[in-house]
Design a protein around this motif. Structure first.
Motif, PDB file in Angstrom:
ATOM      1  N   THR A  73      -8.794   7.833  -5.667  1.00 31.37           N
ATOM      2  CA  THR A  73      -7.774   8.704  -6.258  1.00 31.37           C
ATOM      3  C   THR A  73      -6.689   9.035  -5.242  1.00 31.37           C
ATOM      4  OG1 THR A  73      -9.404   9.680  -7.760  1.00 31.37           O
ATOM      5  CG2 THR A  73      -7.372  10.920  -7.397  1.00 31.37           C
ATOM      6  N   ALA A  74      -7.090   9.178  -3.976  1.00 30.83           N
ATOM      7  CA  ALA A  74      -6.114   9.501  -2.928  1.00 30.83           C
ATOM      8  C   ALA A  74      -5.104   8.385  -2.745  1.00 30.83           C
ATOM      9  CB  ALA A  74      -6.833   9.783  -1.615  1.00 30.83           C
ATOM     10  N   ILE A  75      -5.508   7.139  -3.002  1.00 31.81           N
ATOM     11  CA  ILE A  75      -4.624   6.009  -2.680  1.00 31.81           C
ATOM     12  C   ILE A  75      -4.243   5.174  -3.892  1.00 31.81           C
ATOM     13  CG2 ILE A  75      -5.582   5.851  -0.355  1.00 31.81           C
ATOM     14  CD1 ILE A  75      -7.122   3.344  -1.331  1.00 31.81           C
ATOM     15  N   VAL A  76      -4.776   5.473  -5.078  1.00 31.68           N
ATOM     16  CA  VAL A  76      -4.494   4.627  -6.234  1.00 31.68           C
ATOM     17  C   VAL A  76      -2.987   4.595  -6.499  1.00 31.68           C
ATOM     18  CG1 VAL A  76      -4.709   6.460  -7.981  1.00 31.68           C
ATOM     19  CG2 VAL A  76      -5.217   4.082  -8.602  1.00 31.68           C
ATOM     20  N   VAL A 131       1.285  -1.036  -1.220  1.00 30.89           N
ATOM     21  CA  VAL A 131       2.209  -0.725  -2.308  1.00 30.89           C
ATOM     22  C   VAL A 131       2.698   0.715  -2.199  1.00 30.89           C
ATOM     23  CG1 VAL A 131       2.401  -0.391  -4.806  1.00 30.89           C
ATOM     24  CG2 VAL A 131       1.322  -2.455  -3.897  1.00 30.89           C
ATOM     25  N   ASN A 132       1.763   1.641  -1.975  1.00 25.89           N
ATOM     26  CA  ASN A 132       2.135   3.060  -1.930  1.00 25.89           C
ATOM     27  C   ASN A 132       3.017   3.409  -0.743  1.00 25.89           C
ATOM     28  OD1 ASN A 132       0.667   3.395  -4.229  1.00 25.89           O
ATOM     29  ND2 ASN A 132      -1.071   4.396  -3.273  1.00 25.89           N
ATOM     30  N   VAL A 133       2.676   2.883   0.413  1.00 26.36           N
ATOM     31  CA  VAL A 133       3.469   3.198   1.601  1.00 26.36           C
ATOM     32  C   VAL A 133       4.859   2.598   1.473  1.00 26.36           C
ATOM     33  CG1 VAL A 133       3.677   2.855   4.088  1.00 26.36           C
ATOM     34  CG2 VAL A 133       1.467   3.476   3.097  1.00 26.36           C
ATOM     35  N   ASP A 134       4.939   1.365   0.952  1.00 25.39           N
ATOM     36  CA  ASP A 134       6.255   0.739   0.757  1.00 25.39           C
ATOM     37  C   ASP A 134       7.117   1.578  -0.183  1.00 25.39           C
ATOM     38  OD1 ASP A 134       5.618  -1.307   2.422  1.00 25.39           O
ATOM     39  OD2 ASP A 134       5.186  -2.760   0.844  1.00 25.39           O
ATOM     40  N   LEU A 135       6.508   2.071  -1.264  1.00 22.43           N
ATOM     41  CA  LEU A 135       7.258   2.890  -2.213  1.00 22.43           C
ATOM     42  C   LEU A 135       7.666   4.216  -1.583  1.00 22.43           C
ATOM     43  CD1 LEU A 135       8.328   3.511  -5.066  1.00 22.43           C
ATOM     44  CD2 LEU A 135       6.047   4.371  -5.629  1.00 22.43           C
ATOM     45  N   ALA A 136       6.735   4.836  -0.866  1.00 19.02           N
ATOM     46  CA  ALA A 136       6.986   6.167  -0.313  1.00 19.02           C
ATOM     47  C   ALA A 136       8.085   6.154   0.747  1.00 19.02           C
ATOM     48  CB  ALA A 136       5.692   6.748   0.269  1.00 19.02           C
ATOM     49  N   VAL A 137       8.168   5.071   1.527  1.00 17.94           N
ATOM     50  CA  VAL A 137       9.173   5.032   2.599  1.00 17.94           C
ATOM     51  C   VAL A 137      10.470   4.394   2.138  1.00 17.94           C
ATOM     52  CG1 VAL A 137       7.393   4.916   4.370  1.00 17.94           C
ATOM     53  CG2 VAL A 137       8.392   2.799   3.504  1.00 17.94           C
ATOM     54  N   SER A 138      10.488   3.897   0.906  1.00 14.54           N
ATOM     55  CA  SER A 138      11.677   3.210   0.403  1.00 14.54           C
ATOM     56  C   SER A 138      12.867   4.163   0.333  1.00 14.54           C
ATOM     57  CB  SER A 138      11.409   2.627  -0.990  1.00 14.54           C
ATOM     58  OG  SER A 138      12.605   2.157  -1.575  1.00 14.54           O
TER      59      SER A 138
END
Length: 865
Positions: free
Chosen positions: A145-148, A515-522
């Protein structure tokens, strides 16, 4: 390792791990803050968060009273808010507690809430997994859940100040209480004749009703989970009847939980809308929950009455009553039947215009894989494992989880908006499958790693093997070794399964993290670009006040717009931006209000008749129009679809294939004459001025059938003088039945036909960015603002022109051709044109006559000569 010591410390270890996972969840959701936070506020993600901020501001300034009616959007009607009050109320309380009083501080504090609620999902999912299958499943579910990824992650990022994450949180909380209830009554059976057995289950049921109400106070979409409970109830009753088991626990739960929800709904939210619309806070919700309770009572009574009959009597009676009930509604109460069907359609239905709404699109396989990838595979495998485990263990929690996940999965395939709900199901189902697989092959995986889990083995060994003693009743030694041999025989099967699942876990975790890190730092996660923000700030500072107090609460029944009020026309995507940032009143908004119909924004921008568009603005009392290059290009198809769902953009563009040098065919989209005659093109591309093209693209094409292509194929294309091209089209089409010719354009600023001037629209502001920078000196600004005016009238014939300069320094000429011996001109030569400067008097090109035009004449439709 001393496993007994581990057991004693397990609670602390679990709590520590859940805390770490929660912190991890929060940290990755706070990454966008670096891109979004500025000195003057937070550039919120998306569109709807801006309206949530408006609600939060109103709650703070009006003693936490919720604005059920808002006149600052959907002008001149206002909107009845169908979002619930809970999410903005939580944010408002956070702001008050932290002392956030300025708009900048309110934006910053509120931007934390989605990330905090996303992190709060971690412990909720731990307990859901623990109730379902033990602490290992809980820990894995918490971590996943933390990383989904997917929409759940995006909508719980810092800055996405919207209620979606709250919808997921409270609906999952409701499901958690159900799982807790089902596991409790499995060990403590409910007997309606035994009052003592009802106390704790009834208390848990009331807690579930409270959790359901919290979700309902966020959004009426919570009704979906009552639907899930209804489906589960029917399946569980049928199973219990077949197995000769009592369903007292289900009757108790549904009655107590949904009566609790009804009481809280009526007392704290109330009936806010007339009719039975399930997507709004209407009385329809109360009837729906009463129907669920009544249905449960009927199922229970039928089960009791038919207890001595074969099982198919019960199943047949259920389906017979359901069909008879629907037919009865159709005949006796057709209006109620229509309401029920429409209510289901609002959740699971689809229509053409929904394709223009990103979150209402169908869930494609590509979107599904990009969002959850290997998690989808594990979810599917988990379904099979849960069915297998249910056959062995008969746990009702498993059936409920299957129903919950299947309904959300189906809803997501119909409308992408439900993907943010599905994130919880993906995490839980994946955790269940991983835990089950690890249990199945744990010894082999540990052995492969060189670890000898002796204590684990001892736990599973028969008592006589642990102690070395033999029971007197044992047979021969060969018989005694059979269980051991059988266990070792299972090892080769378990080994590859365990190793495989470990591999999939690493792939899953790597994918989610990347995927999440790429989106978050975009840098592309921001909501409003600089051009829109600059234009809206200009509008707020330079256009007349509307007479409506932005921070005041109004009651619909007693509110009337003041005389000085006016609307702002733009596409619905930008409605909330206009309300929050310019404090002006848009005609259309992202609730899709003010979009369709003869007075909708689609009709205004897409139709080709200025008089028709003027009538729209007159009916809506609109004064300003905002356009942007997205409406002009990428979003044009959406506007055309709302205007005519059947034809969509086919009247305005032509799709063809063109030959390449290597013989291949590539698609090309070219603009037809009709596109350049639309209001959006006249306004944004040509500033409302007359345009007579010198050269146009002449295109001949043949049917693609002979090449097996679904579109026509270009056989000839060349630029020609406008008059010659028109004649060539007429001549070619008159002599060819199986081919065609047309005047088309590859560029929005190169019309394929003569474009008449608009008489009542003047450019008053444009944003700084030139979207055609570097393309031969062309200058097309990203955002433009126009004022709708009566226009001054000049008698004359021919073409009249005036030289202008925008507030960004772009020089252009406005030209107009006379109609019935008159010009109706929108710019004054000596008055206030806001940011646009007039560089000359009006000049009739053929005669050289010049005219000065006052602002009074423009604003009152006066004759000049």
């Amino acid at each position: 390792m001393d496993f007994n010591q581990f057991k004693n410390k397990r609670i602390l270890i679990i709590a520590g791990l859940v805390a770490v996972f929660t912190l991890l969840s929060l940290m990755i959701r706070l990454i966008p803050a670096g891109n979004l936070v500025a000195v003057d506020g937070v550039n919120l993600l998306g569109n709807d968060p801006w309206y949530n901020l408006r609600q939060i501001e109103l709650l703070i300034s009006d003693s936490l009273q919720y604005p059920w009616y808002d006149p600052m959007t959907n002008y001149p009607y206002g909107t009845n808010n169908f979002w619930g009050p809970l999410y903005p109320l939580i944010a408002a309380v956070m702001c008050i507690v932290t002392g956030a009083a300025t708009r900048t501080d309110i934006m910053y504090v509120s931007s934390w809430l989605p990330a905090l609620m996303g992190a709060a999902m971690v412990p909720v999912m731990y307990f859901a997994g623990e109730r379902l299958s033990g602490y290992k499943t809980g820990l894995i579910a918490a971590f996943l859940t933390a990383i989904v990824s997917g929409q759940f992650f995006y909508r719980s990022l810092f800055g996405f100040v919207d209620h979606h994450v709250a919808e997921v949180f409270f609906s999952t909380l409701f499901c958690l209480v159900i799982l807790f209830y089902l596991s409790y009554v499995r060990d403590h059976p409910v007997d309606l004749k035994n009052t003592e057995s009802l106390k704790i289950p009834a208390l848990i049921s009331a807690g579930a009703g409270f959790a359901y109400f919290l979700g309902l106070a966020v959004m009426p979409t919570m009704l979906l989970f009552a639907f899930i409970m209804a489906i589960y109830t029917g399946i569980q009753f049928i199973y219990d009847h077949i197995k000769n088991k009592t369903s007292d626990f289900l009757l108790l739960f549904n009655v107590v939980a949904f009566l609790t929800a009804i009481v809280l709904y009526a007392a704290l939210i109330g009936i806010r809308f007339d009719g039975f619309d399930m997507a709004r806070y209407s009385v329809g919700h109360i009837f729906a929950y009463l129907a669920l309770i009544a249905g449960t009572v009927v199922l229970y009574a039928l089960s009791t009455y038919l207890s001595e009959k074969p099982s198919y009597y019960y199943v047949g009676a259920i389906f017979g009553l359901a069909i008879a009930g629907l037919l009865g509604l159709m005949v006796v109460l057709p209006d109620l039947y229509t309401i029920i069907v429409n209510g289901l359609w609002s959740f699971f239905g689809y229509k053409t215009t929904l394709s223009t709404i990103q979150e209402a699109n169908h869930w494609s396989f590509e979107n599904a894989w990009n969002a959850f990838n290997f998690g989808l595979i594990m979810m599917v495998l988990a379904f099979f494992v849960m069915v297998y485990q249910f056959i062995r263990e008969h746990k009702p929690e498993l059936i409920f989880t299957i129903v919950w996940s299947l309904v959300i999965l189906y809803a997501t395939t119909v409308q992408l908006r439900y993907e943010y709900y599905l994130g919880a199901n993906i995490a839980l189902m994946s955790a269940y499958f991983i835990s089950w697989t690890l249990d199945y092959g744990l010894k082999d995986i540990l052995g492969f790693a060189g670890i000898k889990p002796q204590d684990k083995i001892l736990e599973e060994m028969p008592e006589e093997e642990k102690t070395g003693k033999k029971k007197k009743s044992e047979g021969s030694s060969a018989k005694k070794k059979k269980p051991v041999k059988k266990a070792h025989a299972a090892k080769p099967k378990a080994f590859p399964a365990g190793i495989a699942v470990v591999g999939v876990i690493f792939l899953l975790l790597f994918s989610y993290f990347s995927v999440n890190v790429d989106l978050a730092v975009s840098n592309n996660v921001g909501g409003i670009n600089g051009d829109w923000m600059e234009s809206l700030e200009w509008m707020g500072a330079n256009t007349p006040e509307t007479g409506v107090d932005y921070y005041k609460l109004y009651e619909k029944d007693s509110f009337e717009y003041p005389e000085e009020a006016y609307g702002v026309m733009s596409w619905w995507d930008y409605g909330h931006w206009i309300t929050f940032n310019a404090k002006r009143m848009p005609n259309a908004n992202p609730f899709q209000e003010g979009v369709a119909g003869p007075n909708g924004s689609a009709a205004f921008f897409v139709q080709t008749d200025e008089a028709g568009s003027n009538l729209v603005l007159d009916n809506l009392d609109t004064r300003f129009v905002i356009t942007d290059v997205e409406m002009d290009t990428a979003k044009f198809w959406a506007m055309a679809t709302w205007f005519n769902p059947e034809l969509q953009q086919s009247p305005y563009v032509m799709n063809l294939y063109q030959h390449q040098e290597d013989g291949s065919l590539t698609p090309a989209t070219l603009y037809r004459d009709e596109y350049f005659e639309t209001m959006i093109s006249k306004l944004h591309n040509f500033d409302g001025s007359l345009v007579i093209p010198s050269e146009v693209l002449y295109v001949e094409y043949v049917s693609g059938d002979m090449y097996g292509a679904p579109l026509p194929i270009i056989s000839k294309a060349e630029y020609m003088p406008y008059d010659a091209a028109e004649s060539a089209v007429a001549a070619f089409n008159g002599n060819n039945a199986k081919a065609g010719a047309a005047l088309l354009s590859p560029n929005v600023i190169q019309p394929s036909t003569k474009v008449p001037a608009l008489q009542h629209y003047r450019l008053v502001h444009e944003s700084p960015t030139n979207v055609l920078s570097g393309q031969g000196g062309a200058d097309l600004k990203y955002v433009k603002t126009f004022e709708y005016v009566p226009g001054a009238i000049i008698r004359g014939d021919g073409i009249i022109a005036v030289n202008l300069e925008s507030d960004q320094g772009r020089k252009f000429t406005y030209m107009q051709e006379s109609v019935n011996g008159e010009f109706t001109v929108p710019y004054s030569t000596g008055g206030d044109n806001y940011g646009t400067r007039v560089l000359s008097d009006y000049t009739v090109i053929d005669t050289g006559e010049t005219f000065k035009v006052s602002e009074d004449a423009v604003m009152n439709g006066l004759y000049i000569n």
